[in-house]
Design a protein around this motif. Structure first.
Motif, PDB file in Angstrom:
ATOM      1  N   ALA A 127       4.553   7.484 -17.802  1.00 53.48           N
ATOM      2  CA  ALA A 127       5.050   8.277 -16.678  1.00 53.48           C
ATOM      3  C   ALA A 127       6.012   7.463 -15.829  1.00 53.48           C
ATOM      4  O   ALA A 127       7.042   7.973 -15.372  1.00 53.48           O
ATOM      5  N   ILE A 128       5.706   6.196 -15.638  1.00 55.89           N
ATOM      6  CA  ILE A 128       6.567   5.321 -14.845  1.00 55.89           C
ATOM      7  C   ILE A 128       7.897   5.096 -15.555  1.00 55.89           C
ATOM      8  O   ILE A 128       8.956   5.133 -14.929  1.00 55.89           O
ATOM      9  N   HIS A 129       7.871   4.913 -16.866  1.00 57.56           N
ATOM     10  CA  HIS A 129       9.113   4.716 -17.624  1.00 57.56           C
ATOM     11  C   HIS A 129       9.989   5.957 -17.577  1.00 57.56           C
ATOM     12  O   HIS A 129      11.207   5.853 -17.469  1.00 57.56           O
ATOM     13  N   GLU A 130       9.369   7.127 -17.676  1.00 56.86           N
ATOM     14  CA  GLU A 130      10.136   8.367 -17.713  1.00 56.86           C
ATOM     15  C   GLU A 130      10.865   8.643 -16.408  1.00 56.86           C
ATOM     16  O   GLU A 130      11.925   9.250 -16.397  1.00 56.86           O
ATOM     17  N   ILE A 131      10.313   8.208 -15.310  1.00 54.42           N
ATOM     18  CA  ILE A 131      10.878   8.535 -14.003  1.00 54.42           C
ATOM     19  C   ILE A 131      11.274   7.276 -13.232  1.00 54.42           C
ATOM     20  O   ILE A 131      11.257   7.236 -12.014  1.00 54.42           O
ATOM     21  N   ALA A 132      11.674   6.251 -13.964  1.00 60.43           N
ATOM     22  CA  ALA A 132      11.982   4.939 -13.369  1.00 60.43           C
ATOM     23  C   ALA A 132      13.050   5.020 -12.278  1.00 60.43           C
ATOM     24  O   ALA A 132      12.898   4.409 -11.215  1.00 60.43           O
ATOM     25  N   PHE A 133      14.112   5.773 -12.513  1.00 63.52           N
ATOM     26  CA  PHE A 133      15.180   5.840 -11.516  1.00 63.52           C
ATOM     27  C   PHE A 133      14.724   6.548 -10.249  1.00 63.52           C
ATOM     28  O   PHE A 133      15.100   6.163  -9.143  1.00 63.52           O
ATOM     29  N   GLU A 134      13.913   7.587 -10.391  1.00 60.98           N
ATOM     30  CA  GLU A 134      13.377   8.258  -9.205  1.00 60.98           C
ATOM     31  C   GLU A 134      12.510   7.290  -8.405  1.00 60.98           C
ATOM     32  O   GLU A 134      12.520   7.315  -7.176  1.00 60.98           O
ATOM     33  N   LEU A 135      11.760   6.452  -9.101  1.00 59.03           N
ATOM     34  CA  LEU A 135      10.939   5.455  -8.401  1.00 59.03           C
ATOM     35  C   LEU A 135      11.814   4.444  -7.662  1.00 59.03           C
ATOM     36  O   LEU A 135      11.492   4.040  -6.540  1.00 59.03           O
ATOM     37  N   ILE A 136      12.904   4.043  -8.273  1.00 61.59           N
ATOM     38  CA  ILE A 136      13.817   3.113  -7.601  1.00 61.59           C
ATOM     39  C   ILE A 136      14.363   3.746  -6.324  1.00 61.59           C
ATOM     40  O   ILE A 136      14.427   3.104  -5.275  1.00 61.59           O
ATOM     41  N   PHE A 137      14.724   5.025  -6.382  1.00 61.61           N
ATOM     42  CA  PHE A 137      15.203   5.712  -5.184  1.00 61.61           C
ATOM     43  C   PHE A 137      14.104   5.778  -4.121  1.00 61.61           C
ATOM     44  O   PHE A 137      14.370   5.627  -2.933  1.00 61.61           O
ATOM     45  N   ALA A 138      12.866   6.006  -4.564  1.00 65.03           N
ATOM     46  CA  ALA A 138      11.748   6.048  -3.618  1.00 65.03           C
ATOM     47  C   ALA A 138      11.508   4.680  -2.995  1.00 65.03           C
ATOM     48  O   ALA A 138      11.273   4.562  -1.785  1.00 65.03           O
ATOM     49  N   PHE A 139      11.592   3.625  -3.799  1.00 63.55           N
ATOM     50  CA  PHE A 139      11.427   2.271  -3.262  1.00 63.55           C
ATOM     51  C   PHE A 139      12.546   1.963  -2.269  1.00 63.55           C
ATOM     52  O   PHE A 139      12.332   1.258  -1.286  1.00 63.55           O
ATOM     53  N   ASP A 140      13.731   2.492  -2.536  1.00 63.73           N
ATOM     54  CA  ASP A 140      14.859   2.302  -1.629  1.00 63.73           C
ATOM     55  C   ASP A 140      14.580   2.952  -0.276  1.00 63.73           C
ATOM     56  O   ASP A 140      15.049   2.476   0.748  1.00 63.73           O
ATOM     57  N   GLU A 141      13.825   4.038  -0.273  1.00 67.19           N
ATOM     58  CA  GLU A 141      13.444   4.681   0.982  1.00 67.19           C
ATOM     59  C   GLU A 141      12.396   3.855   1.730  1.00 67.19           C
ATOM     60  O   GLU A 141      12.331   3.879   2.947  1.00 67.19           O
ATOM     61  N   ARG A 172       0.826  -1.214   0.000  1.00 62.25           N
ATOM     62  CA  ARG A 172       0.000   0.000   0.000  1.00 62.25           C
ATOM     63  C   ARG A 172       0.857   1.260   0.000  1.00 62.25           C
ATOM     64  O   ARG A 172       0.547   2.232  -0.690  1.00 62.25           O
ATOM     65  N   LEU A 173       1.931   1.248   0.800  1.00 63.26           N
ATOM     66  CA  LEU A 173       2.816   2.411   0.846  1.00 63.26           C
ATOM     67  C   LEU A 173       3.494   2.636  -0.503  1.00 63.26           C
ATOM     68  O   LEU A 173       3.551   3.756  -1.004  1.00 63.26           O
ATOM     69  N   VAL A 174       3.977   1.577  -1.121  1.00 59.10           N
ATOM     70  CA  VAL A 174       4.606   1.696  -2.436  1.00 59.10           C
ATOM     71  C   VAL A 174       3.583   2.193  -3.462  1.00 59.10           C
ATOM     72  O   VAL A 174       3.896   3.016  -4.320  1.00 59.10           O
ATOM     73  N   ALA A 175       2.350   1.729  -3.344  1.00 60.23           N
ATOM     74  CA  ALA A 175       1.291   2.167  -4.255  1.00 60.23           C
ATOM     75  C   ALA A 175       0.990   3.654  -4.092  1.00 60.23           C
ATOM     76  O   ALA A 175       0.603   4.322  -5.055  1.00 60.23           O
ATOM     77  N   LYS A 176       1.188   4.194  -2.904  1.00 58.77           N
ATOM     78  CA  LYS A 176       1.000   5.635  -2.683  1.00 58.77           C
ATOM     79  C   LYS A 176       2.187   6.432  -3.214  1.00 58.77           C
ATOM     80  O   LYS A 176       2.032   7.558  -3.671  1.00 58.77           O
ATOM     81  N   VAL A 177       3.374   5.838  -3.135  1.00 58.10           N
ATOM     82  CA  VAL A 177       4.591   6.526  -3.574  1.00 58.10           C
ATOM     83  C   VAL A 177       4.594   6.725  -5.086  1.00 58.10           C
ATOM     84  O   VAL A 177       4.991   7.783  -5.577  1.00 58.10           O
ATOM     85  N   ILE A 178       4.142   5.732  -5.824  1.00 54.69           N
ATOM     86  CA  ILE A 178       4.234   5.784  -7.291  1.00 54.69           C
ATOM     87  C   ILE A 178       3.561   7.018  -7.888  1.00 54.69           C
ATOM     88  O   ILE A 178       4.202   7.774  -8.614  1.00 54.69           O
ATOM     89  N   PRO A 179       2.278   7.284  -7.614  1.00 51.11           N
ATOM     90  CA  PRO A 179       1.686   8.475  -8.239  1.00 51.11           C
ATOM     91  C   PRO A 179       2.287   9.787  -7.732  1.00 51.11           C
ATOM     92  O   PRO A 179       2.348  10.762  -8.479  1.00 51.11           O
ATOM     93  N   ASP A 180       2.743   9.809  -6.483  1.00 47.44           N
ATOM     94  CA  ASP A 180       3.342  11.040  -5.970  1.00 47.44           C
ATOM     95  C   ASP A 180       4.679  11.340  -6.632  1.00 47.44           C
ATOM     96  O   ASP A 180       5.014  12.492  -6.873  1.00 47.44           O
ATOM     97  N   VAL A 181       5.461  10.308  -6.933  1.00 47.79           N
ATOM     98  CA  VAL A 181       6.765  10.519  -7.557  1.00 47.79           C
ATOM     99  C   VAL A 181       6.632  10.650  -9.075  1.00 47.79           C
ATOM    100  O   VAL A 181       7.229  11.526  -9.690  1.00 47.79           O
ATOM    101  N   ALA A 182       5.825   9.779  -9.686  1.00 49.74           N
ATOM    102  CA  ALA A 182       5.706   9.761 -11.153  1.00 49.74           C
ATOM    103  C   ALA A 182       4.691  10.769 -11.678  1.00 49.74           C
ATOM    104  O   ALA A 182       4.702  11.087 -12.857  1.00 49.74           O
ATOM    105  N   GLY A 183       3.800  11.241 -10.830  1.00 50.54           N
ATOM    106  CA  GLY A 183       2.778  12.184 -11.283  1.00 50.54           C
ATOM    107  C   GLY A 183       1.498  11.489 -11.709  1.00 50.54           C
ATOM    108  O   GLY A 183       0.424  12.046 -11.611  1.00 50.54           O
ATOM    109  N   SER A 184       1.612  10.273 -12.192  1.00 50.01           N
ATOM    110  CA  SER A 184       0.441   9.471 -12.558  1.00 50.01           C
ATOM    111  C   SER A 184       0.861   8.006 -12.541  1.00 50.01           C
ATOM    112  O   SER A 184       2.015   7.683 -12.304  1.00 50.01           O
TER     113      SER A 184
END
Length: 139
Positions: free
Chosen positions: A79-93, A62-74
């Motif tokens: 959107a996920i492909h464009e910001i993949a590395f930022e998502l990896i950093f967020a998952f690392d957090e 659930r937490l990861v599901a909340k992080v994705i739209p906040d980091v990727a915008g949608s």
């Protein structure tokens, strides 16, 4: 876990889920797939051992599901492909190196990401300054 093992587990997932939309997890002999269907028929998947606490796994998902739209915008695939590395950093957090969930909230994760970006920008500025000074010394 090896890359081949992860790829094999990922390849097996669609066959295990099939068309069932009633459950949020599927178990095999060795692992548990905890998943959430997001927008546009994208799946968010967490692969754990069967010995892990499913309630904690669902909380992590659930937490990861909340992080994705906040980091990727949608939650669109583009959107996920464009910001993949930022998502990896967020998952690392969200998760530690051993795969355990950090006791963080969405706001603390987002503020940590902003601090990391600020540190990165500062390091790049310092590096650029050093390069300029080196060029001045050479001339």
């Amino acid at each position: 876990m090896t890359r081949m093992r992860v790829e094999g587990l990922m390849a097996a997932f669609p066959k295990l889920v099939g068309h069932s939309k009633q459950h949020t997890f599927v178990e095999t002999d060795t692992v548990r797939y905890v998943y959430q269907i997001m927008e546009n028929q994208l799946f968010l998947l967490l692969i754990t051992t069967k010995a892990s606490n499913i309630v904690k796994d669902l909380g992590t998902l659930r937490l990861v599901a909340k992080v994705i739209p906040d980091v990727a915008g949608s939650v669109s695939e583009n959107a996920i492909h464009e910001i993949a590395f930022e998502l990896i950093f967020a998952f690392d957090e969200v998760l530690t190196a051993g795969g355990y969930k950090e006791d963080d909230t969405l706001t603390s994760i987002l503020s940590d990401l902003l601090m990391d970006r600020h540190k990165e920008k500062m390091a790049l500025m310092i590096e650029d300054d050093k390069k300029r000074e080196a060029k001045k010394m050479m001339n």
